[in-house]
Design a protein around this motif. Structure first.
Motif, mmCIF file in Angstrom:
data_model
loop_
_atom_site.group_PDB
_atom_site.id
_atom_site.type_symbol
_atom_site.label_atom_id
_atom_site.label_comp_id
_atom_site.label_asym_id
_atom_site.label_seq_id
_atom_site.Cartn_x
_atom_site.Cartn_y
_atom_site.Cartn_z
ATOM 1 N N PRO A 156 0.414 -0.812 -0.067
ATOM 2 C CA PRO A 156 -0.090 -0.285 0.036
ATOM 3 C C PRO A 156 0.911 1.046 0.013
ATOM 4 O O PRO A 156 0.396 2.200 0.088
ATOM 5 N N THR A 157 1.785 1.085 -0.119
ATOM 6 C CA THR A 157 2.552 2.459 0.422
ATOM 7 C C THR A 157 3.799 2.649 -0.874
ATOM 8 O O THR A 157 4.370 1.320 -1.580
ATOM 9 N N SER A 158 4.093 3.909 -0.966
ATOM 10 C CA SER A 158 4.981 4.498 -2.033
ATOM 11 C C SER A 158 6.532 3.496 -1.838
ATOM 12 O O SER A 158 7.411 3.755 -3.026
ATOM 13 N N SER A 159 6.829 2.637 -1.066
ATOM 14 C CA SER A 159 8.483 2.580 -0.702
ATOM 15 C C SER A 159 8.585 1.786 -1.466
ATOM 16 O O SER A 159 9.523 0.480 -1.906
ATOM 17 N N ASP A 160 7.363 0.529 -2.085
ATOM 18 C CA ASP A 160 7.466 -0.873 -3.264
ATOM 19 C C ASP A 160 7.292 -0.075 -4.195
ATOM 20 O O ASP A 160 7.271 -1.284 -5.274
ATOM 21 N N LEU A 185 0.360 10.024 8.978
ATOM 22 C CA LEU A 185 -0.470 11.612 9.261
ATOM 23 C C LEU A 185 -1.980 11.274 7.842
ATOM 24 O O LEU A 185 -2.594 11.833 7.039
ATOM 25 N N GLY A 186 -1.691 10.083 7.065
ATOM 26 C CA GLY A 186 -2.128 9.567 6.241
ATOM 27 C C GLY A 186 -3.151 8.036 6.256
ATOM 28 O O GLY A 186 -3.561 7.593 7.338
ATOM 29 N N PRO A 187 -3.754 7.847 5.300
ATOM 30 C CA PRO A 187 -4.869 7.103 5.273
ATOM 31 C C PRO A 187 -4.355 5.787 6.239
ATOM 32 O O PRO A 187 -2.978 4.888 6.363
ATOM 33 N N PRO A 188 -4.819 4.947 6.935
ATOM 34 C CA PRO A 188 -5.112 3.848 8.238
ATOM 35 C C PRO A 188 -4.874 2.240 7.312
ATOM 36 O O PRO A 188 -5.361 2.108 7.365
ATOM 37 N N VAL A 189 -3.593 2.322 6.455
ATOM 38 C CA VAL A 189 -3.769 1.740 5.574
ATOM 39 C C VAL A 189 -3.207 0.503 6.387
ATOM 40 O O VAL A 189 -3.976 -1.277 5.439
ATOM 41 N N HIS A 214 -3.362 -11.531 17.548
ATOM 42 C CA HIS A 214 -4.423 -12.605 16.508
ATOM 43 C C HIS A 214 -4.131 -12.484 15.449
ATOM 44 O O HIS A 214 -5.522 -12.514 14.336
ATOM 45 N N GLY A 215 -4.145 -11.687 14.722
ATOM 46 C CA GLY A 215 -2.969 -11.505 13.519
ATOM 47 C C GLY A 215 -3.312 -10.405 13.331
ATOM 48 O O GLY A 215 -2.504 -9.938 11.825
ATOM 49 N N SER A 216 -3.607 -9.297 13.045
ATOM 50 C CA SER A 216 -4.086 -7.483 13.245
ATOM 51 C C SER A 216 -2.603 -7.390 12.696
ATOM 52 O O SER A 216 -1.766 -7.477 13.449
ATOM 53 N N CYS A 217 -2.767 -5.948 11.869
ATOM 54 C CA CYS A 217 -1.588 -5.815 11.598
ATOM 55 C C CYS A 217 -1.347 -4.128 12.427
ATOM 56 O O CYS A 217 -2.743 -3.653 12.143
ATOM 57 N N GLN A 218 -0.373 -4.109 13.508
ATOM 58 C CA GLN A 218 -0.843 -2.669 14.452
ATOM 59 C C GLN A 218 0.239 -1.752 13.939
ATOM 60 O O GLN A 218 0.069 -0.316 14.372
ATOM 61 N N PHE A 219 0.964 -1.985 12.986
ATOM 62 C CA PHE A 219 2.363 -0.913 12.742
ATOM 63 C C PHE A 219 2.631 -1.143 11.004
ATOM 64 O O PHE A 219 2.948 -2.449 10.779
ATOM 65 N N ILE A 220 3.230 -0.366 10.387
ATOM 66 C CA ILE A 220 3.353 -0.384 9.182
ATOM 67 C C ILE A 220 4.531 1.021 9.248
ATOM 68 O O ILE A 220 3.947 2.596 8.930
ATOM 69 N N PRO A 221 5.799 0.765 9.090
ATOM 70 C CA PRO A 221 6.187 1.943 9.352
ATOM 71 C C PRO A 221 6.468 3.074 7.871
ATOM 72 O O PRO A 221 6.778 4.398 8.780
ATOM 73 N N GLN A 222 6.621 2.552 6.550
ATOM 74 C CA GLN A 222 6.903 2.926 5.542
ATOM 75 C C GLN A 222 5.519 3.609 5.199
ATOM 76 O O GLN A 222 5.988 4.718 4.926
ATOM 77 N N ALA A 223 4.200 3.863 6.160
ATOM 78 C CA ALA A 223 3.292 4.396 5.779
ATOM 79 C C ALA A 223 3.431 5.589 6.407
ATOM 80 O O ALA A 223 3.614 5.682 7.472
ATOM 81 N N PRO A 224 2.695 7.071 6.161
ATOM 82 C CA PRO A 224 2.700 8.168 6.976
ATOM 83 C C PRO A 224 2.121 8.252 8.110
ATOM 84 O O PRO A 224 0.786 7.638 7.737
#
Length: 824
Positions: free
Chosen positions: A132-136, A429-433, A417-427
């Protein structure tokens, strides 16, 4: 192409970046607008002055060369016009040491990721990965280029089989000698010099001590001078040992382990207690996936799957001439036909005593790659071992300070539970991807019972409360405080069928310590004593069966056949045979044996009819858990509970139990590996035509194979598509190796190996120091008589001899020891 992975995959290999947003690895969003083949970084000394002097520039050039499927070669160059003076001082091999350490830190991640992509299918990677992020952006652009212009295929110059080679052991995968040192003139030259220096230091340490003994009273006169010479000798020898370790780690192999932060150890380390025999509503809350997201494993998300290639070991030459392997097709059961459901079972992961709560633990069970870890809530969790971002193995990651599972590739964090809690590459203040369901990892129901972690191989929401309906086999003796239980685990190079067969024959494995350490022949209560005198000759005392009179006597008219191993007949009676297993009564005073499908084998030392009458008598039992891993691979977890009256168990360390157990397992490991291939050549459905089993000692083997035929149709119900082909037979030292199959999975044996290695070095240093002490103290009031000098010399010789004996003991007990039946 992927700078976002650097703070996580190469943690500790570079300085932290700026822009920390609270994550300890300092991952930040990346604006990917760089070239694909060359990366240029400009460093400006003074931005206010334009072109007053030549601009400092550093360039990175990487050349990636395709070699063959699953193999590539990387050539790199780092030209720069700053700090050039450093290259005149620092040799090239020193740069390569640091660069190889960086490359090693994610080589295993990329190796497993490649196989995960092959399983999903290269044309379906966007369906299996969440980017989901521009780093990819660079990765996406490259894969789009590879799809659009290459059709996901490399234009090999010769006919190449489109199949990945099998995954080797980690020391072979991270090898530096053949992959780099032999191709680098600088590193190969440095290796030769360092090996020569290692020998020179050892020779110097002996020469210095000899010089002190010869020159005493002439050149070296004072006590201070003698002490300095002795210290120089000890330092020379210690330096040689340090250099040997330096050479091993930098020119051959060094494992890279992503450990958890210290803060994890400061949290409550209480492990979940085993569940009681009866499960009520409150107890069921300890199931690990009560709130698991409705995300299925990445391997089964409606993607057109290709066969996994990591389980096949067919070479390119073999595949060109033979029919390519096909996946096992499981035929649907006919109306009214009973069929064993492999996915509606609980499977053991590992004993809790062998699970380090500071790190995740990757395991393969039933073809599934899963990872177990200790989360922030104080529970052991089991999730899919593939990050939803780019399918990197989560088992190579870390448990962060908040008790979350962190991927070592890009730092994505997941809760229990397998839920993602943090994506470092996501801004920030951006959408909660990270809240997207695609960012979640599949979570399996899990529970700790009998101090063993179990999981249920289904992730659908309707199976969250599966423990209410179905639970793992429970053995009260394993939780009884009056019993002392020894746990163990080992991987085997033969499949589930043969592993079960050996356990049906090898119920004696748990008793070898009683026989060897206590000398008690009362522990001959074996599952299949018929093969013990032969396959394990020399490991158990000989015994005779008194129920076969005349076997060992010479009659007037004839001589009854006998042998020196004293083998004899065994009576076995099979009862309660059904889809759930069977019960075997092994004659009078031989106890009982129960097979609980599909994994559990339990054996009691006491006869079934006398269990209730002899509750006060010292007891013991055997519990084996045989886990299908992949075709030609299995794992066995064992537990040997003994009553507290078995006092030697209080003093014998667990690694000593394992050392003797591994010797017994090794003694017929090669036999079973080849036997499995012979059965495959004949056909598992034709084994009765190929084998001759006329005696009752084979009754349990026959009953198990009949169960496997009737309810499983000679097939293991793998959770993923599996290639129905056995891997090739490796060399015997690889087949019978103990380090990766057991020591690395056992906390007791790995700890014993570490301190024994340290003890080996300490004994060698002590031998040099003692001789130096003798040379320095000769003629003084410390060592005056010939008897004292002889005692000191003997101590030095014993120290060195003990170090060499210990080195041989380590090799045989923790790495490899051949078992040659002809010499037993």
């Amino acid at each position: 192409m992927d700078p976002a992975h650097v703070p996580y995959a190469h943690k500790g290999r570079r300085a932290a970046q700026d822009g920390d947003r609270g994550n300890q690895r300092r991952g930040v969003p990346v604006n990917a607008r760089q070239g694909l083949l060359q990366v240029r970084r400009a460093v400006h000394d003074d931005q206010g002055k334009e072109k007053k002097k030549k601009q400092p520039t550093v360039m990175l050039v990487f050349l990636c060369i395709p070699v063959s499927p699953g193999r590539s070669r990387l050539v790199w160059a780092f030209p720069r016009n700053v700090g050039v003076w450093m290259d005149k001082i620092i040799p090239r091999w020193y740069y390569h040491i640091g660069q190889n350490a960086i490359l090693d830190s994610d080589i295993y991640l990329l190796h497993i990721e490649e196989r995960n992509f092959a399983t999903v299918g290269l044309d379906n990677w966007q369906k299996a990965c969440y980017v989901p992020t521009s780093s990819d952006n660079m990765i996406i652009t490259f894969r789009n280029w590879f799809r659009k212009y290459c059709k996901h295929q490399i234009g090999w110059a010769t006919p190449i089989t489109n199949q990945l080679p099998p995954t080797p052991s980690k020391d072979q995968l991270l090898d530096r000698y053949w992959s780099h040192v032999m191709q680098c003139t600088s590193c190969s030259g440095a290796l030769k010099k360092m090996k020569a220096l290692e020998v020179a230091l050892q020779v110097a340490s002996v020469a210095v001590v000899g010089f002190l003994a010869v020159a005493k009273g002439t050149v070296v006169t004072s006590v201070v001078q003698r002490s300095a010479v002795v210290a120089a000798a000890v330092l020379c020898f210690a330096a040689s040992r340090w250099l040997a370790n330096f050479i091993e780690k930098n020119f051959y192999f060094q494992d890279y382990k992503a450990m958890a932060p210290l803060s994890l150890l400061l949290r409550s380390g209480a492990r979940p207690a085993s569940l009681p025999l009866r499960v009520d509503g409150a107890a069921s809350q300890s199931i690990a996936s009560l709130a698991a997201p409705p995300r299925r494993p990445w391997i089964g998300r409606g993607v057109a799957l290709r066969l996994p290639t990591s389980v096949s070991a067919v070479s390119a030459a073999e595949t060109e001439t033979e029919t390519p392997p096909v996946a096992e097709e499981v035929r649907a059961p006919a109306a009214g036909e009973e069929r064993f459901d492999w996915l509606d079972q609980w499977y053991p992961v590992a004993p809790v005593c062998d699970l380090d709560p500071r790190k995740p633990h990757g395991k393969m069970v039933l073809g599934l790659r899963v990872v177990a870890w200790f989360d922030g809530g104080g529970e052991w969790r089991v999730v899919d071992d593939a990050c939803p971002h780019r399918l990197a193995p989560l088992s190579e990651g870390r448990v962060d300070g908040k008790g979350r599972l962190q991927c070592a590739y890009h730092g994505w964090c997941f809760d229990g539970h397998g839920s993602c809690q943090f994506i470092p590459q996501a801004p920030a203040l951006g959408p909660p991807v990270h809240k997207n369901s695609k960012a979640c990892v599949a979570s399996y129901p899990s529970v700790v019972q009998n101090n063993i972690l179990w999981f249920y191989p289904r992730t659908e929401p309707e199976y969250r409360d599966v423990l209410q309906r179905k639970r793992p086999p429970y053995f009260p003796d394993l939780d009884d405080p009056s019993f002392n239980t020894v746990f163990g685990v080992r991987d085997f190079p033969y499949g589930y069928r043969n592993a079960l067969a050996i356990l049906l024959r090898n119920g004696h494995i748990g008793m070898q310590l009683d026989i060897l350490c206590r000398g008690s022949i009362a522990m001959q209560n074996l599952m299949d004593p018929a093969h013990v005198p032969y396959a394990h000759k020399g490991l158990f005392p000989q015994f005779q069966d008194k129920e076969d009179p005349g076997r060992y006597n010479i009659h007037l008219l004839s001589t009854v056949e006998f042998d020196q191993e004293r083998g004899g007949p065994v009576k076995m009676k099979i009862e309660e045979a059904n889809i759930d297993g069977f019960l075997s009564i092994q004659g009078e005073n031989w106890g009982h044996f129960r097979f609980i499908a599909p994994c559990t084998i339990n054996r009691s030392e006491l006869p079934l009819e006398t269990l209730e009458k002899q509750q006060q008598q010292p007891q013991g039992m055997l519990v084996f858990l045989c886990i299908p891993v992949a075709p030609g691979r299995s794992r066995v977890i064992w537990a040997f509970p003994q009553s507290v009256s078995a006092w030697p168990d209080k003093f014998i360390p667990r690694w000593l139990h394992h050392m003797v157990t591994n010797t017994v397992l090794d003694s017929d490991l090669y036999l079973l590996h080849i036997e499995e291939r012979n059965f495959a050549a004949v056909g598992v459905d034709k084994w009765q035509k190929a084998c001759y089993v006329p005696t009752s000692s084979d009754n349990m083997i026959i009953t198990f194979r009949n169960w496997f035929r009737k309810y499983c149709k000679h097939q293991v119900g793998w959770a993923t598509p599996m290639v129905n082909q056995l891997p090739t037979t490796p060399t015997k030292d690889q087949l019978m190796e103990r380090y990766w199959s057991h020591v690395m999975q056992c906390t007791s044996c790995s700890a014993a190996l570490k301190w024994m290695r340290a003890m080996e070095v300490a004994l060698q240093v002590a031998s040099v120091a003692v001789v130096g002490f003798l040379a320095a103290g000769k003629g003084t009031t410390v060592v005056t008589s010939a008897v004292q000098r002889a005692a000191v010399v003997a101590a030095a010789a014993l120290c060195f001899a003990a170090s060499r004996w210990l080195a041989n003991f380590i090799e045989k007990s923790f790495y490899f020891q051949d078992y040659v039946h002809a010499y037993k």
